[in-house]
Enzyme design. Structure first.
Site, PDB file in Angstrom:
ATOM      1  N   TYR A 220       0.701  -1.253  -0.044  1.00 28.63           N
ATOM      2  CA  TYR A 220       0.017  -0.160   0.103  1.00 28.63           C
ATOM      3  C   TYR A 220       0.813   1.273   0.036  1.00 28.63           C
ATOM      4  CZ  TYR A 220      -3.233   3.650   1.721  1.00 28.63           C
ATOM      5  OH  TYR A 220      -3.920   4.760   1.872  1.00 28.63           O
ATOM      6  N   LYS A 224       1.012   4.151  -3.016  1.00 26.56           N
ATOM      7  CA  LYS A 224       0.481   5.693  -2.695  1.00 26.56           C
ATOM      8  C   LYS A 224       1.869   6.599  -3.055  1.00 26.56           C
ATOM      9  CE  LYS A 224      -3.846   5.612  -1.490  1.00 26.56           C
ATOM     10  NZ  LYS A 224      -4.769   6.245  -2.176  1.00 26.56           N
TER      11      LYS A 224
END
EC number: 1.1.1.330
Length: 346
Positions: A220, A224
Site C-alpha cells: 500500500y 501511494k
C-alpha cells in the site's frame, strides 16, 4: 616575514573569509526559506478565503467525476461538489448505492447526476469504455481519483496474499491512471472550448502511508508513493492546458478503510476532511516542500510540515516509529480476530 609567507597569510585569510561568507549566506538562505514556508503554511490554512469553484465551472453547467463515490470520503466529495454547483458523475461498484446517492444529490442540490457501476478490482477495458462513453459528451472540469484499497490489517510484505497485493496495485495505480487517461482529455477539451475562462482540476487521494515508507503496509505504501511521482509529473504536463493537478495527502480519516469510527482533532470525519480539500484546492498547505501536492486538513498539515522539516520522511527514525506502530496494530488485530473466532467456536 618572507614574501612567500606574507602572500600565503593573505591567501589563507581570503579563503577563511570566503568560507565564513559562504556559511552565512547558506544560513540566511535556509532561515529565510523556512520562514517563508511557515508563513505560506499558515496563510494557506488559516488566512486565505475558501476557493471559489466558479473557476472550475461551478454553477455553469459543468460536471465533476468522482470515483469510489458510494461511501466515506468519495461520497462526501460528491455531495460537496454538488453543493458548490457542479453536476456529478458517480463511479463505484454498487449500483444500488449510487442510485440512492444520486437521487439525494439531485433532490437536495438541484443538479444533474450520472451513475456508473464499476468494479475497480477488475482491470477490464470494457469498464473504461463505459466511463468514456458516459463522460465524452459532458463538459467535465473536475476529476476526483478517490477509489483506493489498503491491507485488511498490517502485514509483512512476504506474508501478503497474492490477491490482496494485486488488488492494491490494480485499484490504487492501474485503475487511477486509466480513468485519468479517459477523463483528462475531456477536461482539456472543455477548458479549451471555454477559451480557458474556466480551469480543470484533477485531485488524486494520497496518504501518509505514501509520504512515509510504512513497514507492514509495504505494498500500500509503495502504491501511494507511486501516485506522488505520477501526479506531480502529470501536473507539469497538464498545466499548459489549464488543468490543476494535485495529490491530496491525508493522515487518518474516519472511514471503512481506516476502520476508525470516532473522530478527533487529528482524525477528522469525511465531511470535515473534504471541506478542507475543496476550500484550499490549488494550495499546498502542509506540503510546502512538494510541487502539485497538498496536505489540507490543519492537523495533518502541521504534522506533515513538521516531519519534512525535522527528521525527514525517509529517515531511519521515522521508519522505526512506523515499524513499531504498525507491528503493534497487527498484534492487536490478530488477538481480536482470535477472540472472535473463539467466540464463534463456543
Amino acid at each position: 616575514m618572507s614574501l612567500c609567507q606574507f602572500v600565503s597569510s593573505i591567501s589563507d585569510c581570503r579563503i577563511t573569509q570566503a568560507l565564513i561568507y559562504g556559511v552565512l549566506f547558506v544560513g540566511v538562505y535556509k532561515i529565510t526559506t523556512f520562514t517563508l514556508s511557515v508563513g505560506s503554511l499558515l496563510v494557506d490554512l488559516f488566512v486565505l478565503p475558501a476557493v471559489d469553484f466558479k473557476k472550475y465551472g461551478a454553477k455553469q453547467g459543468k460536471w465533476a467525476v468522482v470515483t469510489g463515490a458510494s461511501d466515506g470520503i468519495g461520497k462526501e466529495y460528491a455531495y460537496q461538489l454538488a453543493s458548490r454547483g457542479l453536476n456529478v458523475v458517480l463511479i463505484s461498484r454498487t449500483l444500488s448505492k449510487l442510485e440512492l446517492i444520486a437521487t439525494e444529490i439531485e433532490t437536495k442540490y438541484k443538479v444533474s447526476t450520472e451513475v456508473i457501476a464499476f468494479d475497480a478490482s477488475t482491470d477490464n477495458d470494457a469498464n473504461y469504455a463505459k466511463i468514456l462513453h458516459t463522460v465524452s459528451n459532458l463538459p467535465v472540469t473536475v476529476l476526483v481519483n478517490n477509489v483506493g484499497q489498503s491491507h485488511s490489517i498490517p502485514v509483512p510484505f512476504l506474508e501478503t496474499e497474492d490477491k490482496e497485493l494485486r488488488d492494491i496495485i490494480t485499484i490504487n495505480n492501474t485503475v487511477t491512471l486509466k480513468i485519468t487517461q479517459a477523463v483528462a482529455p475531456v477536461i482539456a477539451d472543455t477548458v479549451a472550448k471555454e477559451n480557458k475562462k474556466v480551469k480543470g482540476l484533477i485531485l488524486t487521494m494520497g496518504s501518509f502511508g505514501g509520504l512515509l515508507p510504512t513497514p507492514y503496509l509495504a505494498t500500500y505504501s509503495g502504491s501511494k508513493s507511486f501516485l506522488q511521482a505520477w501526479s506531480s509529473a502529470l501536473a507539469g504536463e497538464l498545466k499548459p492546458q489549464g488543468i490543476d493537478v494535485q495529490l491530496v495527502i491525508s493522515y487518518l480519516v474516519t472511514s471503512a478503510m481506516s476502520k476508525i469510527r470516532r473522530s478527533s482533532a487529528s482524525i477528522p470525519n469525511p465531511k470535515n476532511f473534504v471541506t478542507s480539500v475543496l476550500n484550499t484546492a490549488g494550495r499546498r498547505c502542509g506540503a510546502q516542500e512538494r510541487f502539485a501536492t497538498t496536505t489540507p486538513y490543519w492537523t495533518h498539515a502541521l504534522m506533515h510540515f513538521g516531519i519534512e522539516n525535522t527528521v525527514g520522511v525517509y529517515s531511519k527514525f521515522a521508519n522505526s516509529l512506523n515499524f513499531s506502530m504498525h507491528k503493534s496494530i497487527r498484534v492487536r488485530a490478530l488477538k481480536k480476530a482470535a477472540r472472535a473466532n473463539a467466540t464463534k467456536t463456543d
